[in-house]
Each structure stands twice: as C-alpha cells, then as structure tokens.
Design an enzyme around this catalytic site. Structure first.
Site, PDB file in Angstrom:
ATOM      1  N   CYS A  68       0.661  -1.347   0.567  1.00 39.74           N
ATOM      2  CA  CYS A  68       0.028  -0.231   0.046  1.00 39.74           C
ATOM      3  C   CYS A  68       0.512   1.263   0.198  1.00 39.74           C
ATOM      4  O   CYS A  68       2.241   1.084  -0.524  1.00 39.74           O
ATOM      5  CB  CYS A  68      -0.893  -0.112   1.471  1.00 39.74           C
ATOM      6  SG  CYS A  68       0.021  -0.025   2.834  1.00 39.74           S
ATOM      7  N   ALA A  71       3.026   1.791   2.872  1.00 38.33           N
ATOM      8  CA  ALA A  71       3.942   0.726   2.727  1.00 38.33           C
ATOM      9  C   ALA A  71       4.869   1.710   1.748  1.00 38.33           C
ATOM     10  O   ALA A  71       6.478   1.522   2.309  1.00 38.33           O
ATOM     11  CB  ALA A  71       3.577  -0.520   2.144  1.00 38.33           C
ATOM     12  N   ARG A 102      12.182  -6.484   7.371  1.00 36.96           N
ATOM     13  CA  ARG A 102      12.847  -6.945   6.047  1.00 36.96           C
ATOM     14  C   ARG A 102      14.635  -7.188   5.534  1.00 36.96           C
ATOM     15  O   ARG A 102      14.891  -6.898   4.681  1.00 36.96           O
ATOM     16  CB  ARG A 102      12.147  -6.277   4.974  1.00 36.96           C
ATOM     17  CG  ARG A 102      11.994  -4.669   5.031  1.00 36.96           C
ATOM     18  CD  ARG A 102      11.958  -4.074   3.363  1.00 36.96           C
ATOM     19  NE  ARG A 102      12.366  -2.884   3.468  1.00 36.96           N
ATOM     20  CZ  ARG A 102      12.812  -1.744   2.111  1.00 36.96           C
ATOM     21  NH1 ARG A 102      12.145  -2.208   1.028  1.00 36.96           N
ATOM     22  NH2 ARG A 102      12.583  -1.126   2.461  1.00 36.96           N
ATOM     23  N   HIS A 206       6.037   6.315  -2.545  1.00 36.02           N
ATOM     24  CA  HIS A 206       7.169   6.813  -2.695  1.00 36.02           C
ATOM     25  C   HIS A 206       7.093   8.473  -3.108  1.00 36.02           C
ATOM     26  O   HIS A 206       8.200   8.866  -2.640  1.00 36.02           O
ATOM     27  CB  HIS A 206       7.869   6.009  -4.263  1.00 36.02           C
ATOM     28  CG  HIS A 206       7.936   4.599  -3.423  1.00 36.02           C
ATOM     29  ND1 HIS A 206       7.742   3.695  -5.256  1.00 36.02           N
ATOM     30  CD2 HIS A 206       8.545   3.598  -2.651  1.00 36.02           C
ATOM     31  CE1 HIS A 206       7.760   2.593  -4.403  1.00 36.02           C
ATOM     32  NE2 HIS A 206       8.264   2.315  -3.080  1.00 36.02           N
TER      33      HIS A 206
HETATM   34 FE1  CFM Z   1      12.445   0.709  -5.734  1.00 39.90          FE
HETATM   35 FE2  CFM Z   1      12.475  -1.759  -6.005  1.00 39.90          FE
HETATM   36 FE3  CFM Z   1      11.186  -0.147  -4.918  1.00 39.90          FE
HETATM   37 FE4  CFM Z   1      13.212  -1.508  -3.912  1.00 39.90          FE
HETATM   38 FE5  CFM Z   1      12.256  -2.823  -2.222  1.00 39.90          FE
HETATM   39 FE6  CFM Z   1      10.910  -4.154  -4.514  1.00 39.90          FE
HETATM   40 FE7  CFM Z   1      10.221  -2.418  -2.907  1.00 39.90          FE
HETATM   41 MO1  CFM Z   1      10.264  -4.934  -1.805  1.00 39.90          MO
HETATM   42  S1  CFM Z   1      14.537  -1.280  -5.715  1.00 39.90           S
HETATM   43  S2  CFM Z   1      12.107   1.255  -3.731  1.00 39.90           S
HETATM   44  S3  CFM Z   1      13.637  -1.408  -2.098  1.00 39.90           S
HETATM   45  S4  CFM Z   1      10.693  -0.533  -6.765  1.00 39.90           S
HETATM   46  S5  CFM Z   1      12.266  -4.818  -2.652  1.00 39.90           S
HETATM   47  S6  CFM Z   1      11.741  -4.011  -6.409  1.00 39.90           S
HETATM   48  S7  CFM Z   1       9.085  -3.856  -3.832  1.00 39.90           S
HETATM   49  S8  CFM Z   1      10.363  -2.295  -0.939  1.00 39.90           S
HETATM   50  S9  CFM Z   1       8.922  -0.633  -3.103  1.00 39.90           S
END
Ligand code: CFM
Length: 553
Positions: A68, A71, A102, A206
């Site tokens: 989400c 997250a 994690r 993000h």
């Molecule tokens: Fe970039 Fe990713 Fe992500 Fe990531 Fe991650 Fe991920 Fe993620 Mo899991 S590199 S920031 S550190 S998009 S592994 S492939 S899914 S937490 S939001």
C-alpha cells in the site's frame, strides 16, 4: 545453448497461446483488462516496444503482490534512515507489520559523511496504537503525546509521522500537529499523508515520501563536505547490506558519497544532498521524483546506474568517471575494476556450467525485475517472463513514453510539487555546452530505457501478476527458478520450484557490486541445483481433492 526463441518455438510455450490461457478463465471484462497488462515483447527496428498498461488498480478478487501507499512511504523510502524516529499514526497492526524486519541494514558508526552519534531507531516499532476512542473522537492529542514521549526518551534529530487509512478517513491533521511539535521541540518534525488507500500501490507512497523529504529536509544544511567527485546515490535501500558493498567500491575509487536515499542513510545526509555534483539513480521507480526536483532546484544532473551484477557495476563506475572527465578518477576506476573482476570471473566460471540454460521468471517491485536479469545473464540463465508489481509505463518502455502517459484520477490524487531554481543554491553543475559534449561522448543524462528493450522478443511481460497467473505460469513453463516476495514464496515452493525472494534476499546478500555478484552466483547455484525440490509434494498432490455438495442439493 538454448535461447528464449528456441524455448518459445515449442508450441505449448508459444507466448500468444500462453497469454490466452492465462486469461481464459477470467470474466470478459477482467480478461480484457488483463490482456492489456500481459504483453508479448517485440522490439521494433527503432528500439520501440509495445505499450503495456500499468499503474492501474488491481482487479478486486485477484490476489496480487502489491503493498500500500503507507508501505511505500514509511517502509521503503523513509524506513532505512536510521536516525529519524518514524511514528506510525494508526492502529498497531500497521506499525507492527511494517516493522523493518525485511533487512534494511544500517551501520550507526559509519553512514556516509555523518558524525557517528550511535543513533539507530530502525530496530524499534513506533506507533500511536489508535483505539476506538481515537477513531471516534480524533487522534491528534494521542499523536502529540507520542511525539513528546519519543522525543523525551530518544532525543532524535528528526521525527517523521505517517498517516494510515483510518487517519485519512477521520481527518486527523498530522501536518498541523507536526508543525506545532516542531516549534515546541525545536527539531525537525514532519508528517506524511500516506494513507494506505491512496493511489493504486506503494508507488504512490514513494512519491509522497519524496515530496516530504524534498520539502522538509533536503537543502536545510549548506555545509559542504570534504572530498572529490561528490555524488548522491538515489534509490538504493541497503537490503541485505547492498549499500555497504557499494560504499566500499566508491571509497576504493575515491568517489565521495554525500548521501544515499536512503540505504544506510541519516537525516544529515539528506540535509546537504544538494551540495553533490551529480545524482545517480538506482531504482528509477521509487525516487526519480527527487532527482528531477533536485535538478530543477539546484542544477544537479542525474544519470541512471545499476550496481546489480558485476558487469553493470563496472559499467556504472565508468559512467561516473566519464561524467567527471578526470583522468585520475578514470585510472582509479579502471584499476578497481581490474582488481575486483578476477574473483568474480573465478566464481562465475566455476558455477556457469551448472546454471547455464536454466530458466527463470522475475516478478518484483518496480526495478529489481529488470536489474536482476543482468545477474542471471552472467550465470547464463534465461529470463522467460518478468514483470513489475507496480512499475509505471516508463519503467517498462522507457522514459521516452512519459509525454504519452495519461494521468488518471488515482495519480492526480498525489501532489506534484512545483519546483523553481533556488535563488541561493541553484548552480548548474555542467554548462549546456559541456553537457552537449558529454552527450556526444556517450554520457546519457536523465534517461532510463526501461525493462522491455532489454528483454528478448517473445518474452512475456506481465504487470501486477496475480496468484492465479503465477500458478498457471509455473504449470506451463516449469521454470527452474522463480523470483518474487514473501507472500508468493510458499505457494511457489509447493509447486516444487525454488523461489528466491528479491525483496529481502531470504536473509542472504549482499548481492550488489562485485562481492555481491559472487554471493548471488553461489546462492543461485545452490538453489537451482538442489534435488530437494523434486521431492516436494504439495498437499493436493498427496491427498485427493475433497469434494462436497451443498446441503440443499
Ligand atoms: Fe525500488 Fe524495488 Fe521499491 Fe526497492 Fe524494495 Fe522492491 Fe519495494 Mo520490495 S528497488 S524501492 S527496496 S521498486 S524490494 S523491486 S518491492 S520494498 S517498493
């Protein structure tokens, strides 16, 4: 050795047929939607690729891989910063399940360029633990108390507050509480309206995190750190210690890392990130916003890099050297590559005969499904199918499609900051003539070509893969290895297929850089060549299916 083309020449693996099979059981409307998200890769003569629908809502009823908005904001972008007390404003479940188990790592004694203060709040879980009372009468008072309590106990330099779904629903104003507490405590306190339901995935989080860090932290400290060749590394989150390996390599090359967003990072690092000479982007999806905004406000150009795989690491180091145009740096970078590669080659050569031709599928996040293909290539493994959980079209097709992307209501929901050159700190790092010259020499600025142009024709690219489709893909292709996350792990293993988590690395890693590549080769060798998987019997294979009838029948 077999190629993707050879494999899909087998009639049962014809991607057109596989696609039809994947959507055959869906209701018409769902099938129509999924058909736009399941694409057979075809690279045109000009390097163009087919359009893929992405960054749209998951169809209700399909079990997806996504997280989400909260997250993406609290867990992914802000989570790895060790000296910010990150408080989840919401019921305890959100805080508990986003506790950083994690494996983002940090080193309290040596984050790049930061005084060692020993602060590390990452092992803690801070939450306001909202109860019915706060849901009904409001939770701002409890939030204020929580900020005060955290300050009294930990005396942090900064506190971040993260809104969960109920906070948005009842309308608590986290920003005004943060403003009040910032004045009272005289430290940086900032809030994020990252309610879980916002947007269609963690990608929204993000963007919100990037906006918040850019508004409240970046540029608040003008002190310039000593050192040559100053860079920021954006979109590296120190999973399994990746950042430590990358930092080791930078140090060896004499490159000064001003700040990382946000693996092994500190709030001080963010505060003077605007003093660096160039931004390097690892994970384009999660952090391109910060690079774009820093370019506009401070005149810092950005370059896409990848430190996943030994070849990609060498290539990225050469890109940095090309940008700085300094013979001393170029020599040093070449010397480091020459020194590191023999061990990589030795490990690779020993393992390659056992891994070559093995088939892999990767369905991860918004960048790793692309980056990790480079590591598998080094092992001679073939990527048959790949996709992102929440990548946007530019992550698949390249940034050149950005002008064609229609902004829908879910994306419009997320604020776009208006950014202007900073009157005191805007300093173009390279003049336009210099930039043109560098471009002619092959330095590529502000560009990411995406995953699809890097993948062979006739591979299946699938956005927002569902559990049902995962099961189908495994049945049809019988891959030697499947890469995804913890939610998918056990269902995949029950098919007798080794499953590698690329989010937390299954407690392995680091996998970045040169030493990381060696670790990865060994781990993958162990997994794809273990016979244990052939002994797996899923419960439904051991016992006949239970049948029942309704009582009224
Ligand atoms: Fe970039 Fe990713 Fe992500 Fe990531 Fe991650 Fe991920 Fe993620 Mo899991 S590199 S920031 S550190 S998009 S592994 S492939 S899914 S937490 S939001």
């Amino acid at each position: 050795m077999e190629t993707t083309e050879d494999i899909v020449a087998d009639e049962c693996l014809d991607p057109e047929k596989v696609k039809l099979e994947l959507i055959a059981k869906y209701p018409t409307k769902v099938a129509r939607k999924r058909a736009k998200q399941i694409i057979i890769n075809k690279i045109g003569e000009t390097g163009d690729v087919p359009e893929i629908q992405s960054n749209v809502r998951t169809t209700p009823g399909l079990i997806g891989q996504r997280g989400c908005c909260y997250a993406g904001c609290k867990g992914v972008v802000l989570g790895p910063t060790r000296d910010i007390v990150n408080i989840t404003h919401g019921p305890i479940g959100c805080g508990y399940y986003s506790w950083l188990t994690r494996r983002n790592q940090t080193d309290p004694d040596s984050s790049p360029g930061t005084s060692s203060d020993g602060h590390n709040f990452m092992p803690y879980c801070f939450s306001t633990d909202m109860q019915e009372e706060q849901i009904i009468f409001g939770g701002e008072k409890k939030l204020k108390q929580a900020i005060q309590e955290a300050y009294d106990i930990f005396k942090p330099k900064a506190i971040g507050v993260f809104a969960t779904c109920p906070v948005g629903l009842i309308g608590d104003d986290v920003h005004s509480v943060c403003k009040e507490m910032k004045e009272k405590l005289n430290i940086n306190v900032f809030g994020f309206s990252c309610e879980g339901y916002k947007g269609v995935s963690q990608s929204a989080g993000h963007h919100i995190a990037n906006n918040g860090v850019f508004t409240h932290v970046v540029g608040t400290d003008d002190s310039v750190r000593e050192g040559e060749f100053k860079i920021n590394l954006l979109g590296e989150y120190n999973i399994g210690g990746d950042a430590f390996e990358i930092e080791r390599i930078f140090e060896k090359c004499g490159i000064t890392l001003v700040s990382t967003f946000s693996g092994n990072s500190t709030v001080e690092g963010f505060a003077n990130a605007h003093t660096a000479d160039v931004n390097l982007i690892m994970c384009h999806r999660s952090i391109n916003y910060v690079a774009e905004m820093m370019e506009k406000k401070y005149g810092i150009p950005w370059i896409k890099v990848n430190f996943i795989s030994a070849e990609s690491t060498a290539k990225s180091l050469r890109k940095i050297a090309a940008y700085f145009e300094n013979s001393k740096l170029t020599e040093r970078v070449e010397a480091v590559i020459a020194e590191e590669m023999p061990a990589v080659e030795k490990a690779r050569n020993a393992i390659y005969p056992r891994t070559k031709g093995k088939r892999v599928m990767l369905f991860v996040g918004g960048s790793r499904a692309h980056h990790y293909q480079d590591l598998f290539k080094e092992l001679g493994m073939i990527t048959l199918s790949a996709g992102y959980e929440f990548g946007h079209r530019d992550d698949y097709e390249g940034r050149k499609v950005l002008p064609d992307i229609k902004v829908d209501a879910d994306s419009r929901n997320i604020q776009e900051l208006e950014v202007h050159p900073d009157p005191d700190n805007f300093r173009p790092r390279k003049g336009s003539e210099e930039i043109e010259r560098l471009k002619k020499q092959g330095v590529v600025f502000s560009e990411y070509d995406g995953m699809m142009p890097d993948m062979p024709n006739n591979t299946l690219i699938i956005d927002d893969l569902s559990q049902y489709e995962t099961d189908q893909l495994i049945e049809i292709y019988k891959p030697d290895m499947f890469c995804a996350g913890i939610k998918e792990k056990y269902a995949i293993q029950k098919h007798g297929i080794p499953m590698k988590q690329l989010h937390s690395y299954d407690y392995g890693g680091p996998y970045a850089g040169f030493a990381g590549a060696i670790n990865f080769y060994h781990d993958i060798d162990r997994m794809v060549n273990s016979r244990i998987w052939s002994y797996m019997k899923a419960p439904w294979q051991k016992n006949p299916e239970l049948m029942a009838t309704y009582a009224w029948e």
